[in-house]
Design an enzyme around this catalytic site. Structure first.
Site, PDB file in Angstrom:
ATOM      1  N   LYS A 199       0.857  -1.192   0.000  1.00 31.26           N
ATOM      2  CA  LYS A 199       0.000   0.000   0.000  1.00 31.26           C
ATOM      3  C   LYS A 199       0.887   1.234   0.000  1.00 31.26           C
ATOM      4  O   LYS A 199       1.524   1.559   0.996  1.00 31.26           O
ATOM      5  CB  LYS A 199      -0.883   0.056   1.250  1.00 31.26           C
ATOM      6  CG  LYS A 199      -1.862   1.217   1.157  1.00 31.26           C
ATOM      7  CD  LYS A 199      -2.513   1.529   2.491  1.00 31.26           C
ATOM      8  CE  LYS A 199      -2.112   2.857   3.065  1.00 31.26           C
ATOM      9  NZ  LYS A 199      -2.205   4.021   2.188  1.00 31.26           N
ATOM     10  N   GLU A 406       8.667  15.995  15.648  1.00 30.05           N
ATOM     11  CA  GLU A 406       9.061  15.925  14.234  1.00 30.05           C
ATOM     12  C   GLU A 406       8.185  16.890  13.437  1.00 30.05           C
ATOM     13  O   GLU A 406       6.960  16.790  13.458  1.00 30.05           O
ATOM     14  CB  GLU A 406       8.878  14.499  13.712  1.00 30.05           C
ATOM     15  CG  GLU A 406       9.394  14.349  12.299  1.00 30.05           C
ATOM     16  CD  GLU A 406       9.159  12.949  11.733  1.00 30.05           C
ATOM     17  OE1 GLU A 406       8.039  12.435  11.864  1.00 30.05           O
ATOM     18  OE2 GLU A 406      10.114  12.395  11.150  1.00 30.05           O
TER      19      GLU A 406
HETATM   20  N1  LIG Z   1      12.334   5.722   9.402  1.00 36.91           N
HETATM   21  C1  LIG Z   1      12.228   5.770   8.079  1.00 36.91           C
HETATM   22  O1  LIG Z   1      12.910   5.054   7.348  1.00 36.91           O
HETATM   23  C2  LIG Z   1      11.235   6.714   7.446  1.00 36.91           C
HETATM   24  C3  LIG Z   1      11.333   6.988   6.076  1.00 36.91           C
HETATM   25  C4  LIG Z   1      10.411   7.864   5.509  1.00 36.91           C
HETATM   26  C5  LIG Z   1       9.407   8.455   6.280  1.00 36.91           C
HETATM   27  N2  LIG Z   1       9.323   8.171   7.589  1.00 36.91           N
HETATM   28  C6  LIG Z   1       8.301   8.813   8.431  1.00 36.91           C
HETATM   29  O2  LIG Z   1       7.060   8.898   7.737  1.00 36.91           O
HETATM   30  C7  LIG Z   1       6.310   9.994   8.256  1.00 36.91           C
HETATM   31  C8  LIG Z   1       5.716  10.800   7.120  1.00 36.91           C
HETATM   32  O3  LIG Z   1       4.944   9.996   6.292  1.00 36.91           O
HETATM   33  P1  LIG Z   1       3.339   9.939   6.370  1.00 36.91           P
HETATM   34  O4  LIG Z   1       2.796  11.276   6.753  1.00 36.91           O
HETATM   35  O5  LIG Z   1       2.874   9.291   5.118  1.00 36.91           O
HETATM   36  O6  LIG Z   1       3.130   8.939   7.589  1.00 36.91           O
HETATM   37  P2  LIG Z   1       1.778   8.282   8.088  1.00 36.91           P
HETATM   38  O7  LIG Z   1       2.137   7.466   9.285  1.00 36.91           O
HETATM   39  O8  LIG Z   1       0.694   9.261   8.206  1.00 36.91           O
HETATM   40  O9  LIG Z   1       1.345   7.312   6.873  1.00 36.91           O
HETATM   41  C9  LIG Z   1       2.208   6.294   6.415  1.00 36.91           C
HETATM   42  C10 LIG Z   1       1.370   5.228   5.732  1.00 36.91           C
HETATM   43  O10 LIG Z   1       0.534   4.605   6.699  1.00 36.91           O
HETATM   44  C11 LIG Z   1      -0.810   4.605   6.260  1.00 36.91           C
HETATM   45  N3  LIG Z   1      -1.674   4.637   7.439  1.00 36.91           N
HETATM   46  C12 LIG Z   1      -2.231   5.710   8.059  1.00 36.91           C
HETATM   47  N4  LIG Z   1      -3.014   5.291   9.086  1.00 36.91           N
HETATM   48  C13 LIG Z   1      -2.934   3.929   9.122  1.00 36.91           C
HETATM   49  C14 LIG Z   1      -3.493   2.927   9.953  1.00 36.91           C
HETATM   50  N5  LIG Z   1      -4.302   3.218  10.976  1.00 36.91           N
HETATM   51  N6  LIG Z   1      -3.181   1.640   9.723  1.00 36.91           N
HETATM   52  C15 LIG Z   1      -2.332   1.309   8.711  1.00 36.91           C
HETATM   53  N7  LIG Z   1      -1.791   2.217   7.872  1.00 36.91           N
HETATM   54  C16 LIG Z   1      -2.072   3.509   8.082  1.00 36.91           C
HETATM   55  C17 LIG Z   1      -0.899   5.833   5.362  1.00 36.91           C
HETATM   56  O11 LIG Z   1      -1.997   5.730   4.484  1.00 36.91           O
HETATM   57  C18 LIG Z   1       0.443   5.774   4.646  1.00 36.91           C
HETATM   58  O12 LIG Z   1       0.399   4.845   3.579  1.00 36.91           O
HETATM   59  C19 LIG Z   1       7.286  10.809   9.085  1.00 36.91           C
HETATM   60  O13 LIG Z   1       7.040  10.579  10.440  1.00 36.91           O
HETATM   61  C20 LIG Z   1       8.643  10.229   8.681  1.00 36.91           C
HETATM   62  O14 LIG Z   1       9.644  10.381   9.657  1.00 36.91           O
HETATM   63  C21 LIG Z   1      10.210   7.310   8.193  1.00 36.91           C
END
Ligand SMILES: NC(=O)c1ccc[n+]([C@@H]2O[C@H](COP(=O)([O-])OP(=O)(O)OC[C@H]3O[C@@H](n4cnc5c(N)ncnc54)[C@H](O)[C@@H]3O)[C@@H](O)[C@H]2O)c1
Length: 502
Positions: A199, A406
């Protein structure tokens, strides 16, 4: 600082623009389930916006639980099918190499598509594309090297171990660097013989869909080995993490959602890898190569408009040079061009969405309210697209909200420190532990600091470098497990021990 007028984001001079536009012009993008491109069972779609212009780029399918169920069933069948389970490791190598080649042949198109979808400058999407191809090729080398052991025992026995695929892998990605993260979520599990339901983020799914198309077009992937279900987190994502027939979840995203993933995965004790948020300390000692350190500090918080998990968002500067470094970082940041992703000299594109822009601006307000010293930026730019000026606060206290949470935008907190011990204390005084930077000519101190800082990756006299060979992941609330390198191979296989008595 200037914002380029964007009557249109169509820059025909970009070598991939024509192909990207042609692909976007097609019908709504569908789900990949069991080797077929299908509409969501509900028939619903999501409009994808270009963050630079707010124009609608495409419609993608809004999947939900029924689509996840179908994708998981297909992935389960494919896992056991002789045309995947029964093939040699060398055949899996050929599959991954063919996907890498196909991606490379379409590199300009994919780079243009990523910049249209995510808003990142095209030089950055080109670099991400290169990293994507490298990751596929790196993992293509693994299938023939994944093996168990034979172990010493008494003469009446033969004991050995096997490393077997974990099974059906549910892969959930964020929107910030889809080209790299899609490789990380597909190549290692396939190298290890698993099947995948992926996804992508609802905010940036397009390059994942296009790469899945290219992968299918190689003709080497049996149906159901790779499935893509686009849609929202609380529906598609939650259905995946709760699914009783998914064996492992690999999630990259925010710490808050990561927590809910961990809880939901407990139902059938899924193997879980979590790559979460960060608040990276980047520490400059007075003996550092100041020119390099300052440039890296600017890049560290402005690259991809600060939307990088390991962005150097807390810059710790020795108190003796704090004011001078703050001046120089702010001066350079103020010269960076913020504008269309397709202008060659653009350093920062827009942030991903109006919501993200409001979130980031809320942190700017918090910095001002808490008494941090705003050196430059602190405002949004233009009246079309989600642009934010690179923003630098100096004299920040590590306890302030802008230093603790963050932000995921182009906002830097510069924090003074007294000595090595203080730098370690403040650097570690955060719930996160993803990465850290250290700038000093004293190599003994650098290594001492690298051990003392609790973070999954440490850069010494450099910042932000990645290599698919090197594991990446977080201490503390930045995640569980590691990806890249051999760590992904271990995470996508399970050990079985076999005892034979003669
Ligand atoms: N540590 C790493 O390697 C790394 C790399 C890139 C980004 N990030 C992190 O990602 C974040 C930014 O990305 P974002 O805003 O897309 O994050 P997010 O957590 O909002 O969403 C990430 C994914 O999870 C899905 N999601 C949302 N709610 C969910 C649920 N209840 N159950 C399952 N899936 C769900 C979203 O649709 C999306 O596909 C930042 O915190 C960043 O630090 C971490």
């Amino acid at each position: 600082m200037t914002v380029i007028p964007r009557e249109s984001d169509v820059h025909p001079e970009h070598p991939g623009m024509k192909a990207a536009r042609a692909w976007l012009a097609g019908a709504p993008k569908r789900l990949l389930i069991d080797g077929e491109w299908v509409a969501a069972r509900s028939g619903r779609t999501i409009a994808v916006l270009n963050p630079a212009t707010e124009e609608e780029l495409a419609l993608i399918a809004e999947g939900d639980k029924a689509d996840v169920d179908a994708a998981v069933a297909a992935a389960r069948r494919a896992l056991e099918a002789p045309n995947w389970k029964g093939i040699s490791p060398h055949a899996r190598t050929r599959v991954l190499l063919a996907i890498a080649d196909a991606i490379e042949r379409h590199k300009d198109e994919l780079s243009a598509l990523e910049s249209l979808d995510n808003g990142m400058p095209s030089w950055f999407s080109a670099a991400a594309l290169g990293a994507c191809v490298d990751a596929f090729r790196y993992y293509a080398g693994w299938p023939s090297k994944i093996h168990g052991t034979t172990n010493p025992t008494d003469a009446a026995q033969f004991i050995y171990t096997l490393r077997e695929p974990v099974g059906v892998c549910g892969q959930i990605n964020p929107w910030n660097v889809p080209l790299l993260l899609v490789a990380l979520k597909i190549a290692p599990p396939l190298a290890c013989g698993n099947t995948v339901v992926l996804k992508p983020s609802e905010l940036a799914s397009l390059t994942s869909l296009r790469i899945a198309e290219l992968a299918q077009e190689t003709g080497l992937l049996p149906p159901g080995v790779l499935n893509i279900v686009t849609g929202y987190g609380p529906t598609v994502g939650a259905a995946m993490t709760e699914h009783p027939d998914i064996d492992k979840v690999s999630f990259t995203g925010s710490t808050a959602v990561g927590r809910s993933i961990l809880l939901a995965s407990a139902g059938n004790f899924k193997r879980v890898t979590l790559e979460l948020g960060g608040k990276t300390p980047n520490i400059i000692f007075p003996d550092a190569d100041m020119e390099k350190a300052v440039l890296a500090a600017v890049n560290g918080f402005t690259r991809n408009s600060g939307q990088i998990c390991s962005a150097g968002s807390r810059l710790f500067v020795h108190e003796s040079i704090h004011d001078e470094v703050a001046q120089e970082v702010s001066r350079i940041a103020a010269t960076l061009k913020v504008g269309s992703p397709f202008e060659a000299d653009t350093k920062l594109g827009p942030v991903i969405s109006a919501r993200q822009r409001e979130r980031v601006m809320g942190y700017v307000d918090a910095g001002n309210a808490d008494g941090a010293n705003l050196m430059t930026g602190g405002c949004q730019l233009g009246n079309q697209g989600y642009y934010i000026a690179p923003t630098v606060f100096s004299g920040v206290k590590n306890r302030m909200k802008i230093a603790r949470e963050e932000i995921f935008g182009p906002v830097l907190s510069i924090i003074p420190f007294k000595d090595e011990e203080d730098a370690v204390f403040q650097g570690n005084d955060t719930p996160y532990g993803l990465a850290a930077g250290i700038w000093t000519r004293d190599i003994g101190r650098a290594h001492k600091m690298a051990r003392a800082i609790r973070a999954g990756r440490v850069w010494i006299n450099t910042f932000g470098e990645t290599d698919p060979v090197m594991p990446f992941g977080g201490f503390k609330q930045s995640g569980i497990g590691r990806e890249f390198g051999i760590d992904s191979v271990m995470a996508y296989t399970e050990t079985k021990s076999v005892h034979v008595r003669f």
